[in-house]
Enzyme design. Structure first.
Site, short mmCIF file in Angstrom:
data_model
loop_
_atom_site.label_atom_id
_atom_site.label_comp_id
_atom_site.label_asym_id
_atom_site.label_seq_id
_atom_site.Cartn_x
_atom_site.Cartn_y
_atom_site.Cartn_z
N LYS A 75 18.64 6.30 7.90
CA LYS A 75 17.76 6.48 9.02
C LYS A 75 16.55 5.64 8.90
O LYS A 75 15.98 5.66 7.89
CB LYS A 75 17.36 8.00 9.15
CG LYS A 75 16.53 8.31 10.03
CD LYS A 75 15.05 8.16 10.26
CE LYS A 75 14.32 8.41 11.34
NZ LYS A 75 12.83 7.69 11.64
N GLY B 37 8.36 7.29 1.34
CA GLY B 37 7.22 7.57 2.62
C GLY B 37 6.22 8.15 1.95
O GLY B 37 5.77 8.33 0.93
N SER B 38 5.41 8.96 2.89
CA SER B 38 3.95 9.67 2.51
C SER B 38 4.31 10.61 1.69
O SER B 38 5.52 11.41 2.02
CB SER B 38 3.30 9.90 3.71
OG SER B 38 3.84 10.95 4.37
N VAL C 22 5.00 13.92 4.09
CA VAL C 22 6.43 14.09 4.67
C VAL C 22 7.15 14.32 3.68
O VAL C 22 8.34 15.15 3.56
CB VAL C 22 6.68 12.54 5.27
CG1 VAL C 22 8.16 12.94 5.84
CG2 VAL C 22 5.70 12.53 6.52
N GLY C 23 7.18 13.63 2.29
CA GLY C 23 8.03 14.11 1.12
C GLY C 23 7.90 15.60 0.82
O GLY C 23 8.83 16.27 0.45
N GLU D 149 10.22 9.25 -3.19
CA GLU D 149 9.27 8.07 -3.77
C GLU D 149 8.00 8.19 -2.70
O GLU D 149 8.35 7.70 -1.57
CB GLU D 149 10.22 6.81 -3.82
CG GLU D 149 9.42 5.83 -4.50
CD GLU D 149 8.14 5.13 -3.70
OE1 GLU D 149 6.99 5.37 -4.16
OE2 GLU D 149 8.66 4.20 -2.96
N CYS E 19 3.88 0.43 -1.81
CA CYS E 19 3.59 1.62 -2.49
C CYS E 19 2.93 1.23 -3.79
O CYS E 19 1.94 2.03 -4.46
CB CYS E 19 4.65 2.22 -2.71
SG CYS E 19 5.86 3.05 -1.38
N GLU F 67 -4.82 7.53 -0.34
CA GLU F 67 -4.26 6.27 -0.39
C GLU F 67 -4.43 5.83 1.16
O GLU F 67 -4.33 6.57 2.27
CB GLU F 67 -2.56 6.64 -0.22
CG GLU F 67 -1.75 5.39 0.14
CD GLU F 67 -0.08 5.68 0.02
OE1 GLU F 67 0.67 4.89 -0.53
OE2 GLU F 67 0.30 6.86 0.42
#
Length: 505
Positions: free
Chosen positions: A178, A231-232, A235-236, A253, A287, A388
Site C-alpha cells: 500500500k 510513517g508518523s 498512525v503507528g 518505524e 526520518c 517532529e
C-alpha cells in the site's frame, strides 16, 4: 517492462483493475502544484479483502518455492532496476519533489538493501544439536508467517518498499503493498518490476487509497499475519492498537527528533557541513534528518555562522533542474504544516536566523517550496525543540558542556537517530552508549546508514523488530523447534509417572 506508461490501477490476483468504488484521487507535482500527474483508485475494504484472499491463496505454493528460485527472481529485479534507473528517478522526483540526484541515491540505496536481504534470505538456517536426554535430535527451522501488509511512506517511496518486501518474500510470505497517496506511481513501478522479474501471480498485491479508510483491511483482517509500517508515530500507535486485537505482528518505524551534538573540540567545518546535509537534504523530509543542532557555547557562534553561510548557498528549485540543491516539500498540506511550525517558533521566542517563508515570487511560487530555515537560541519550552516537523527547519540549542548536551539530546519522546562531532574518544564512546536511539554516529551526519545493520528506533520512534540487517528477515519468520527420535528405538522419555519440566515445556 517496456515503458512507464502508468496503468494507474490496483494489482489484485495478477490483474490490473479499478477499485470497486470507481472513485479516484489526484496525484500532483509538488514543484508545479497545478500539474496533475495521475489519478489512482480510491480503494475500499472490499478491494483490500480481495487482495488478502488472493495473497492467502498464493501463500501455500510460494512458501514451497526453492530459495534458489526466489533469489533468481530477486536478482533479476536488481537487473531491471539498473536498467530503468534513470526512468525510476524521474518518477520519484515528479511525485515526491526531491532532486534527481537524491532520487538516484535512493535507488542505489534500494539496490544495496535488496542485494543484502537476498543474501540474508539465502541463509535461512535453523539450528541442530544433541538433546539433553541423548538419542534425540533437536533442531529448529524457519517458517514464513503468511500474508503481510507493507504500508509505505512518501518520503522514500522506492527504497522503503524494497527494504520491507524483499525479506518478506524471501522468507516465503505473500504481501500487499500500500503506497502513500502522494507517490503511488513509484509503488506501481515496484509492483511491475517484481512482476517482470518473474514473481508468480498472487504473491504481491498492490492497492492504493486512503490509509485511514483501508486500515481495517490492511491491519485487522484475520488473514493478515504481520504489518510493516513506516510513517508518523500517531498512525503507528493506531496500527499497534488495531493489531493487538488479533495479535497481528507489527513492525513500526516512526518519527524522530534527531540531534547532532557538536563539542568544543570538534572539526567545526565538518560539523557544519553535516548539519546542513542532515537538515536540508530531501528538504528535511527523512526520518533521520538532523532536526536539532546542540552545540557547546564556546564554539556556538562560529558554528552557527558557518551553518548559515552554507545553507545560504542552497538553491531552491525544481528537482529536475541540475542547478537546484533543494527541492519542494511534498505537497500543500506538508507545506502548511511546516509554515505553522515556523509561525509557532517565532511566537514562542526562537530567533530566526535564516529563511522562514514559502517562496511567493517567480516560477517557484507555483510549487510547494519552503526556504531552508534556521532558528537559534531554541530552548526546551518551545515546540520546535521536541515536535517532529519533517521539513527544512534546523533548531539550534546552546549548552554549557557535554553532560548538558547529552541530557538535552535524550530529552524528547523520540529515539531514532543521533550524531556527535568530537575528537574526544571517551566522550564519543560515552555518547554512543548513552544516546537513547536506534542508530547513532560519531563525526558522521545523523542520516547515514548501511544495509548490514538494523534500522529502527527507541521510545516513540520504533516498535517491534527493526528493519534491515539480520532482523529484517527475522520479523517475517517463525522459528519452530523439532525433536526427533528414531522409531525403532522409541522408549518413554520419562521412566516414571513423574513428569519433568523438560518434557512438558
Amino acid at each position: 517492462m517496456s515503458s512507464f506508461d502508468f496503468y494507474c490501477k490496483n494489482f489484485i490476483d495478477g490483474q490490473w483493475c479499478s477499485s470497486e468504488s470507481s472513485r479516484t484521487f489526484e496525484v500532483r507535482n509538488p514543484a508545479v502544484w497545478s500539474e496533475v500527474l495521475h489519478r489512482y483508485p480510491k480503494s475500499t475494504d472490499k478491494d483490500t479483502a480481495r487482495a488478502v484472499e488472493s495473497a492467502s491463496n498464493a501463500f501455500a505454493s510460494w512458501k514451497s518455492v526453492a530459495l534458489s528460485e526466489k533469489s533468481t527472481i530477486m536478482r533479476r529485479m536488481c537487473e531491471l532496476i539498473r536498467e530503468h534507473r534513470d526512468q525510476i528517478a524521474v518518477t520519484i522526483t515528479r511525485e515526491n519533489g526531491k532532486l534527481i540526484s537524491e532520487s538516484l541515491v535512493e535507488i542505489d540505496s534500494a539496490l544495496l538493501e535488496l542485494e543484502y536481504q537476498v543474501g540474508e534470505g539465502q541463509r535461512q538456517f535453523g539450528t541442530a544439536g544433541e538433546s539433553f536426554k541423548g538419542g534425540i535430535l533437536g533442531h529448529s527451522r524457519k517458517e514464513p508467517l503468511g500474508v503481510v501488509s507493507a504500508i509505505i511512506p512518501w518520503n522514500f517511496p522506492f527504497n522503503v518498499p524494497l527494504r520491507k518486501l524483499v525479506p518478506a518474500l524471501m522468507a516465503g510470505n505473500t504481501a500487499i503493498l500500500k503506497p502513500a497517496g502522494q507517490t503511488p506511481a513509484v509503488g506501481e513501478i515496484v509492483t511491475r518490476l517484481f512482476q517482470e522479474a518473474g514473481l508468480p501471480s498472487g504473491v504481491l498485491q498492490f492497492v492504493t487509497g486512503s490509509g485511514a479508510e483501508l486500515s481495517s483491511g490492511l491491519v485487522a483482517h484475520p488473514k493478515i499475519k504481520a504489518v510493516t509500517f513506516t510513517g508518523s508515530t500517531e498512525v503507528g500507535r493506531q496500527i499497534a492498537v488495531t493489531a493487538a486485537d488479533t495479535f497481528t505482528r507489527t513492525q513500526l518505524e516512526m518519527g524522530g527528533k534527531n540531534p547532532l551534538v557538536v563539542l568544543a573540540d570538534a572539526d567545526v567545518d565538518a560539523a557544519a557541513e553535516a548539519a546542513v546535509i542532515g537538515a536540508f537534504s530531501c528538504a528535511g523530509q527523512w526520518c533521520t534528518a538532523t532536526s536539532r543542532l546542540i552545540v557547546e557555547n564556546s564554539v556556538a557562534d562560529i558554528l552557527v555562522d558557518k551553518v548559515i553561510a552554507r545553507a545560504k548557498e542552497l538553491v531552491l528549485g525544481n528537482g529536475n533542474d541540475t542547478e537546484s540543491s533543494m527541492g519542494p516539500v511534498c505537497g500543500k498540506q506538508q507545506q502548511r504544516q511546516i509554515l505553522q511550525h515556523i509561525h509557532t517558533a517565532k511566537h514562542q521566542g526562537a530567533k530566526l536566523r535564516l529563511g522562514g517563508s514559502q517562496v511567493m515570487e517567480g516560477e517557484l511560487s507555483e510549487g510547494c517550496f519552503v526556504e531552508p530555515t534556521v532558528f537559534d537560541c531554541v530552548d526546551v519550552s518551545m515546540d520546535i525543540a521536541k515536535e517532529e516537523i519533517f521539513g527544512p527547519i534546523l533548531a539550534i540549542m546552546r549548552v554549557e558542556d557535554y553532560e548538558a548536551a547529552l541530557q538535552l539530546a535524550n530529552d524528547v519522546p523520540y529515539g531514532l537517530s543521533s550524531s556527535i562531532f568530537t575528537r574526544d574518544i571517551d566522550k564519543a564512546l560515552h555518547f554512543t552508549e548513552h544516546s537513547e536511539v536506534g542508530l547513532t554516529h560519531v563525526n558522521i551526519h545523523s542520516a547515514y546508514k548501511e544495509p548490514q545493520l538494523c534500522f529502527g528506533g527507541y521510545k516513540d520512534s520504533g516498535f517491534g523488530l527493526p528493519e534491515a540487517g539480520s532482523a529484517g528477515i527475522q520479523f517475517f519468520q517463525e522459528e519452530k523447534a523439532i525433536y526427533l527420535k528414531k522409531a525403532d528405538k522409541c522408549e518413554p522419555v520419562q521412566s516414571s509417572l513423574r513428569v519433568s519440566i523438560m518434557s512438558c515445556e
